[in-house]
Design an enzyme around this catalytic site. Sequence first.
Site, PDB file in Angstrom:
ATOM      1  N   LYS A 110     -55.514  86.025 103.869  1.00  0.00           N
ATOM      2  CA  LYS A 110     -56.138  87.193 103.231  1.00  0.00           C
ATOM      3  C   LYS A 110     -57.446  87.454 103.968  1.00  0.00           C
ATOM      4  CE  LYS A 110     -58.825  88.694 100.604  1.00  0.00           C
ATOM      5  NZ  LYS A 110     -59.844  89.676 101.069  1.00  0.00           N
ATOM      6  N   GLY A 153     -66.572  81.888 103.400  1.00  0.00           N
ATOM      7  CA  GLY A 153     -67.212  82.997 102.692  1.00  0.00           C
ATOM      8  C   GLY A 153     -68.532  82.550 102.101  1.00  0.00           C
ATOM      9  N   SER A 154     -69.016  83.301 101.148  1.00  0.00           N
ATOM     10  CA  SER A 154     -70.333  83.003 100.574  1.00  0.00           C
ATOM     11  C   SER A 154     -70.215  81.872  99.549  1.00  0.00           C
ATOM     12  CB  SER A 154     -70.884  84.254  99.914  1.00  0.00           C
ATOM     13  OG  SER A 154     -69.982  84.665  98.908  1.00  0.00           O
ATOM     14  N   THR A 155     -71.331  81.251  99.258  1.00  0.00           N
ATOM     15  CA  THR A 155     -71.332  80.126  98.328  1.00  0.00           C
ATOM     16  C   THR A 155     -70.892  80.542  96.917  1.00  0.00           C
ATOM     17  OG1 THR A 155     -72.844  78.860  99.679  1.00  0.00           O
ATOM     18  CG2 THR A 155     -72.829  78.327  97.324  1.00  0.00           C
ATOM     19  N   GLY A 167     -67.194  80.783  96.950  1.00  0.00           N
ATOM     20  CA  GLY A 167     -66.625  79.432  97.070  1.00  0.00           C
ATOM     21  C   GLY A 167     -66.619  78.719  95.732  1.00  0.00           C
ATOM     22  N   GLU A 222     -65.876  76.616 103.712  1.00  0.00           N
ATOM     23  CA  GLU A 222     -66.956  76.822 104.705  1.00  0.00           C
ATOM     24  C   GLU A 222     -67.815  77.935 104.137  1.00  0.00           C
ATOM     25  OE1 GLU A 222     -67.354  75.199 107.425  1.00  0.00           O
ATOM     26  OE2 GLU A 222     -65.397  74.510 108.146  1.00  0.00           O
ATOM     27  N   CYS A 228     -73.095  82.565 109.829  1.00  0.00           N
ATOM     28  CA  CYS A 228     -73.373  81.584 108.774  1.00  0.00           C
ATOM     29  C   CYS A 228     -74.388  80.545 109.225  1.00  0.00           C
ATOM     30  CB  CYS A 228     -72.085  80.919 108.343  1.00  0.00           C
ATOM     31  SG  CYS A 228     -71.164  80.264 109.737  1.00  0.00           S
ATOM     32  N   GLU A 282     -79.802  83.277 101.401  1.00  0.00           N
ATOM     33  CA  GLU A 282     -79.129  83.692 102.631  1.00  0.00           C
ATOM     34  C   GLU A 282     -79.144  85.221 102.689  1.00  0.00           C
ATOM     35  OE1 GLU A 282     -74.818  83.296 102.940  1.00  0.00           O
ATOM     36  OE2 GLU A 282     -75.070  82.611 104.994  1.00  0.00           O
TER      37      GLU A 282
HETATM   38  P1  NAD Z   1     -67.447  86.734 100.724  1.00  0.00           P
HETATM   39  O1  NAD Z   1     -67.672  85.447 100.061  1.00  0.00           O
HETATM   40  O2  NAD Z   1     -67.862  87.974 100.063  1.00  0.00           O
HETATM   41  O3  NAD Z   1     -65.899  86.927 101.080  1.00  0.00           O
HETATM   42  C1  NAD Z   1     -65.184  85.956 101.847  1.00  0.00           C
HETATM   43  C2  NAD Z   1     -63.709  86.186 101.621  1.00  0.00           C
HETATM   44  O4  NAD Z   1     -63.412  85.824 100.273  1.00  0.00           O
HETATM   45  C3  NAD Z   1     -63.245  87.633 101.784  1.00  0.00           C
HETATM   46  O5  NAD Z   1     -61.945  87.658 102.352  1.00  0.00           O
HETATM   47  C4  NAD Z   1     -63.205  88.121 100.355  1.00  0.00           C
HETATM   48  O6  NAD Z   1     -62.313  89.196 100.170  1.00  0.00           O
HETATM   49  C5  NAD Z   1     -62.732  86.874  99.640  1.00  0.00           C
HETATM   50  N1  NAD Z   1     -63.085  86.836  98.223  1.00  0.00           N
HETATM   51  C6  NAD Z   1     -64.164  87.379  97.615  1.00  0.00           C
HETATM   52  N2  NAD Z   1     -64.126  87.127  96.298  1.00  0.00           N
HETATM   53  C7  NAD Z   1     -63.015  86.392  96.067  1.00  0.00           C
HETATM   54  C8  NAD Z   1     -62.439  85.814  94.910  1.00  0.00           C
HETATM   55  N3  NAD Z   1     -63.004  85.937  93.721  1.00  0.00           N
HETATM   56  N4  NAD Z   1     -61.290  85.125  95.046  1.00  0.00           N
HETATM   57  C9  NAD Z   1     -60.707  84.972  96.248  1.00  0.00           C
HETATM   58  N5  NAD Z   1     -61.203  85.510  97.372  1.00  0.00           N
HETATM   59  C10 NAD Z   1     -62.352  86.199  97.295  1.00  0.00           C
HETATM   60  O7  NAD Z   1     -68.116  86.503 102.145  1.00  0.00           O
HETATM   61  P2  NAD Z   1     -68.299  87.562 103.300  1.00  0.00           P
HETATM   62  O8  NAD Z   1     -69.354  88.491 102.788  1.00  0.00           O
HETATM   63  O9  NAD Z   1     -66.994  88.066 103.781  1.00  0.00           O
HETATM   64  O10 NAD Z   1     -68.865  86.648 104.467  1.00  0.00           O
HETATM   65  C11 NAD Z   1     -70.177  86.269 104.516  1.00  0.00           C
HETATM   66  C12 NAD Z   1     -70.380  84.882 103.958  1.00  0.00           C
HETATM   67  O11 NAD Z   1     -69.513  83.978 104.622  1.00  0.00           O
HETATM   68  C13 NAD Z   1     -71.782  84.364 104.187  1.00  0.00           C
HETATM   69  O12 NAD Z   1     -72.235  83.689 103.053  1.00  0.00           O
HETATM   70  C14 NAD Z   1     -71.599  83.399 105.347  1.00  0.00           C
HETATM   71  O13 NAD Z   1     -72.577  82.403 105.441  1.00  0.00           O
HETATM   72  C15 NAD Z   1     -70.257  82.848 105.076  1.00  0.00           C
HETATM   73  N6  NAD Z   1     -69.663  82.346 106.316  1.00  0.00           N
HETATM   74  C16 NAD Z   1     -69.551  80.991 106.455  1.00  0.00           C
HETATM   75  C17 NAD Z   1     -69.019  80.472 107.618  1.00  0.00           C
HETATM   76  C18 NAD Z   1     -68.858  78.986 107.773  1.00  0.00           C
HETATM   77  O14 NAD Z   1     -68.097  78.580 108.634  1.00  0.00           O
HETATM   78  N7  NAD Z   1     -69.507  78.174 106.982  1.00  0.00           N
HETATM   79  C19 NAD Z   1     -68.598  81.321 108.639  1.00  0.00           C
HETATM   80  C20 NAD Z   1     -68.727  82.694 108.464  1.00  0.00           C
HETATM   81  C21 NAD Z   1     -69.263  83.196 107.275  1.00  0.00           C
END
Ligand code: NAD
Length: 490
Positions: A184, A237-239, A242, A259, A293, A393
């Site tokens: 996804k 994704g974001s904390t 997660g 991550e 990130c 962040e």
């Molecule tokens: P996000 O958390 O908004 O979304 C990440 C993914 O999760 C997207 O595909 C989104 O559609 C999905 N998602 C959102 N809500 C969900 C839910 N309730 N259930 C299931 N899936 C859901 O993050 P973003 O804005 O796409 O990316 C930025 C974030 O990702 C930042 O916090 C960044 O630090 C982090 N990031 C971490 C790494 C790493 O390797 N640690 C790498 C890249 C980005």
Amino acid sequence: MLAPTKVKVEPGKLFINGRTLDASGGATFDTINPATGEVLTQVASGEERDIDLAVTAAREAFDSGPWTRKMSAADRSRILWKIGDLLMARAEELGELETLDSGKPVTENVKIDLPLAADCFHYYAGWATKIHGETIPVRGPFLNYTLREPVGVCGQITPWNFPILMAAWKVAPALACGNTVVLKPASYTPLTALRLAALCQEAGLPDGVLNVVTGAGSTAGMALVRHPLVDKIAVTGSTPVGQQIMREAAGTLKKVSLELGGKSPNIILADADLDAAARGAHTGIFYNKGEICTAGSRLFVEEGAHDTLMEKLIDRARKTVPGDPLDPKCRFGPQVSEAQMNTILRYIGKGKEEGARLVTGGNRAKVGDGRGFFVEPTIFDAVNDDMTIAREEIFGPVLSVIPFKGIEEGIARANQTIYGLAAGVWTKDIKKAHRLARELRAGTVWINTYNNFDNASPFGGYKMSGFGRELGAAALDLYTQIKSVWVDLS
Ligand code: NAD
């Protein structure tokens, strides 16, 4: 006027069981070009029923398809290698598509992200034939050995900042271990994941092994996390997302790897090579317009280095002019979306309000007709640990410079964060360098360098930056499980 493009952008459809489909409810969403604010195309908005279709296909492919049990590891390896070759062969086209969808500079996509994504498939093609169990000397007349088996159906959820690369980091090791996948991608940047699925099919990946469902996180993403036939969820994704995913995955006790976000300290000691440190601090925060990130967003500068370093940093930031990401010379594109741009501008406002000293940038930037989502590279000086811009962040091109005195204070303040993704250290003193490498609570520490990655080196977070390690041999642990087999020899 922004540069014209040769890439044909087609509407995005779901990719399930080897076929492209509309979403079952027929809904679509717009994906926007952040450099112009214009709609690029419409993409299928997958929901629970589509996730169910995709998971069922992945389940069948795992339980009874050729991929997991019938195909030899060597044949799986050959398919993975071919996927890497196809990614490399299409690097220009995919890189341009990624630029249109995400605003990432085209040169970085073509020369860095696509080669790294291709290399990720090549790297795990190598591992496919080297995943095996052990024989264990146990008490009694028994033979005991272990089988290292795939986990099953893997739900993989990726972010928008490195779309094709994050998909490669997840899909390649999962496939190398013999799993099947429902991916996804982030809804801001769904296009290259769909192209990856088509390339995998072209490389000979059997139907149902990789399925891609585009759509919102709260619907498609959540349905994937909750689905009882999914064995594992891997998320970048974001904390906060997660945390929500971990809570929801508890319902079916899925294996989870996360991550997540970061607020990484980049520490410059007074004895450092300040030219190199300024270069590293600059790319540490402004690479990928700060949407990374591992961004070294808290720059700790030891007393004595401060004034010289600030001069160099400000000079570099002012020379980094936001521009059209399709221009091969561009190194700094637009933020991924209007919402992300507004979030960043709000944080800049907070920084000013709370008394940090804005030394350069701080505004939306006008490129072309001014409708794109560009923000100037921004530096705040005299930031203290309690300010919002030092704690949260931002995920944008905003650097907080935090002066400190002495290594003990530097270590303590650098670790004063809920995150633990990465850290940087700049010094010529080898003892201090290795001491900091041990004491910083982060999954990666860079010494006299920043933002280095290699598919062979593990990557992941401490603390609220998540758990599980992607890349390298470590990722095999995420995508396999161990079975112990006992044989009576008496
Ligand atoms: P996000 O958390 O908004 O979304 C990440 C993914 O999760 C997207 O595909 C989104 O559609 C999905 N998602 C959102 N809500 C969900 C839910 N309730 N259930 C299931 N899936 C859901 O993050 P973003 O804005 O796409 O990316 C930025 C974030 O990702 C930042 O916090 C960044 O630090 C982090 N990031 C971490 C790494 C790493 O390797 N640690 C790498 C890249 C980005």
